[in-house]
Design a protein around this motif. Structure first.
Motif, PDB file in Angstrom:
ATOM      1  N   CYS A  55       0.801  -1.223   0.204  1.00  0.00           N
ATOM      2  CA  CYS A  55       0.102   0.124  -0.015  1.00  0.00           C
ATOM      3  C   CYS A  55       0.784   1.237  -0.076  1.00  0.00           C
ATOM      4  N   TRP A  81      -2.024  -2.273  -3.290  1.00  0.00           N
ATOM      5  CA  TRP A  81      -2.391  -1.491  -4.272  1.00  0.00           C
ATOM      6  C   TRP A  81      -3.062  -1.953  -5.553  1.00  0.00           C
ATOM      7  N   HIS A  82      -2.570  -3.123  -5.926  1.00  0.00           N
ATOM      8  CA  HIS A  82      -3.044  -4.088  -6.967  1.00  0.00           C
ATOM      9  C   HIS A  82      -4.251  -4.454  -6.825  1.00  0.00           C
ATOM     10  N   LEU A  94      -4.971   8.581  -4.192  1.00  0.00           N
ATOM     11  CA  LEU A  94      -6.329   8.710  -4.624  1.00  0.00           C
ATOM     12  C   LEU A  94      -7.026  10.128  -4.572  1.00  0.00           C
ATOM     13  N   SER A 130       3.649   1.195  -7.921  1.00  0.00           N
ATOM     14  CA  SER A 130       2.332   0.840  -8.221  1.00  0.00           C
ATOM     15  C   SER A 130       1.388   2.226  -8.012  1.00  0.00           C
ATOM     16  N   LEU A 138      -2.435   3.004  -9.517  1.00  0.00           N
ATOM     17  CA  LEU A 138      -3.462   3.432  -8.730  1.00  0.00           C
ATOM     18  C   LEU A 138      -4.182   4.966  -9.161  1.00  0.00           C
ATOM     19  N   THR A 162      -2.086   6.250   0.522  1.00  0.00           N
ATOM     20  CA  THR A 162      -3.118   5.681  -0.383  1.00  0.00           C
ATOM     21  C   THR A 162      -4.073   6.949  -0.570  1.00  0.00           C
ATOM     22  N   LEU A 218      -6.477  -3.007  -4.754  1.00  0.00           N
ATOM     23  CA  LEU A 218      -7.250  -1.692  -4.716  1.00  0.00           C
ATOM     24  C   LEU A 218      -7.490  -1.145  -6.056  1.00  0.00           C
ATOM     25  N   THR A 219      -6.301  -1.089  -7.005  1.00  0.00           N
ATOM     26  CA  THR A 219      -6.570  -0.787  -8.356  1.00  0.00           C
ATOM     27  C   THR A 219      -7.630  -1.449  -9.074  1.00  0.00           C
ATOM     28  N   ILE A 275      -6.357  -4.362 -14.212  1.00  0.00           N
ATOM     29  CA  ILE A 275      -4.955  -3.692 -13.993  1.00  0.00           C
ATOM     30  C   ILE A 275      -3.934  -4.233 -15.180  1.00  0.00           C
ATOM     31  N   CYS A 280     -12.449   3.410   0.243  1.00  0.00           N
ATOM     32  CA  CYS A 280     -12.104   2.031  -0.388  1.00  0.00           C
ATOM     33  C   CYS A 280     -11.389   1.144   1.028  1.00  0.00           C
TER      34      CYS A 280
END
Ligand code: MG
Length: 396
Positions: free
Chosen positions: A261, A281-282, A360, A313, A317, A356, A284-285, A297, A334
């Motif tokens: 993250c 993060w992958h 975002l 990453s 994101l 994060t 979350l993306t 992704i 999120c």
């Protein structure tokens, strides 16, 4: 990263002038169309709210029609941040000029002014972004246009076709139209009473070049009963809230630490992957992409592409967040769950949330990061890899 030039551009005041001066077609009873109701509120109120809710708008000037002050006050009751209303004139152009003269008390020549028709109740926020962006990109005047889809014919007085009209090169013009304040006020003063139609027409007469930007079907104008029904359906649809989930796994191997993250944790292991292998993060993306049905992704950043070898990453994101913004949406919240025995996540959770939220562009209270183990069961339990799952909610 914000540059000094970007910060300066973002501080340019953006005024909106909402023209509600029309006597209009009588829709929904004996009242001008800007006061017709959709979802229990007058169209004018919807239009004003669209701009008041936009982060770049610094002042909002409403112009009401002659004799419509009471209707205007009642339509906009309780809204904060409005300038005192200006009274309109006989023609739309007179109303806009009166509104600009009222704004002249606070607006500087270089400020941006958007002129919008109250009969277009739902201008999407990304349309407002494009209007502002067109002026920031150097235009003095810029208008939203949409392509003409139907074929066009010129008709005679009896309704018989005289000839076809070539569609290519024609555009349907909407509002908000965007201008530098000084040149627009000067043009309106110079051509007062000339009845040139819209503000772009006035600027055209003043010899200014008019740029265009992409319009939006949602910014439709309410003219007929069918349009009003469409506006009512739009208003009663409720907020368009979407959610998406994501899941990812990366293998662990010997190394000097892991990216989780957006935060690097020094360790004797590392996550193996094409990019920095930030499994949190992958996931979350993918959740954000899922919420807007924009693929995954891998479709945006193929692992076969050498550009993403060792990539941060944050790029993935930030691109997912940009795609949400491009659709006129924003990320509401999120929630990421990291699944591993080690490293311990707790001491790093605050840093992960902060980073994060930063990428975002949302507040930290909208970002949750949690961790769990699998009781030493399975591949995460044996320390062979780290898994992550995420959910994201988006308001379109
Ligand atoms: Mg991955």
């Amino acid at each position: 990263m914000l540059t000094a030039a970007m910060v300066r551009a973002m501080t340019i005041p953006v005024h909106v002038l909402i023209v509600a001066g029309g006597k209009g077609l009588r829709l929904g009873g004996n009242r001008p169309k800007q006061y017709a109701l959709a979802g229990g509120a007058p169209l004018l109120r919807h239009a004003v709210l669209a701009f008041l809710n936009h982060p770049r708008i610094t002042s909002c000037q409403v112009v009401h029609g002659p004799g419509q002050e009471a209707a205007c006050i009642s339509a906009l009751v309780g809204l904060e941040g409005l300038r005192p209303f200006a009274a309109g004139g006989a023609e739309r152009q007179d109303s806009v000029r009166n509104g600009l003269e009222a704004l002249a008390a606070i607006a500087q020549s270089d400020d941006i002014v958007l002129v919008h028709d109250a009969a277009r109740p739902f201008p999407p926020s990304n349309l407002v972004d494009r209007a502002i962006g067109a002026i920031e990109a150097g235009a003095i005047a810029a208008i939203p246009v949409l392509p003409v889809i139907d074929s066009l014919k010129r008709l005679d007085a009896e309704g018989m076709v005289l000839h076809s009209v070539e569609r290519a090169g024609l555009g349907r013009v909407q509002t908000p139209q965007a201008f530098r304040f000084g040149p627009l006020l000067a043009a309106h003063r110079a051509f007062a009473g000339a009845n040139l139609g819209d503000d772009a027409g006035v600027m055209e007469q003043a010899g200014q070049t008019i740029a265009t930007f992409q319009g939006a079907e949602e910014a439709f104008k309410v003219t007929t009963e069918a349009d009003l029904k469409r506006a009512q359906a739009h208003a009663s649809a409720g907020p368009d809230i979407r959610s998406g989930t994501g899941f990812d796994v990366h293998r662990l191997g010997a190394g000097d630490g892991v990216h989780l993250c957006g935060h690097f944790i020094p360790w004797t292991q590392t996550l193996i992957g094409h990019s920095d292998a930030d499994v949190g993060w992958h996931a979350l993306t993918d959740a954000i992409l899922g919420a807007i049905a924009a693929g995954d992704i891998g479709s945006h950043f193929p692992p076969t592409d050498l550009r993403w070898k060792g990539a941060d990453s944050a790029i993935f994101l930030a691109e997912a967040a940009r795609l949400v913004a491009e659709r006129g949406g924003r990320i509401l919240n999120c929630d990421v769950t990291l699944i591993c025995e080690r490293p311990k996540i707790g001491p790093h959770r605050a840093a992960m949330r902060a980073r994060t939220a930063e990428v975002l562009g949302i507040s930290e209270d909208r970002v949750s990061i949690k961790a769990t183990t699998t009781e030493e069961l399975g591949f995460t339990g044996r320390g062979e890899g780290i898994a992550a799952q995420a959910i994201a909610t988006v308001l379109l």
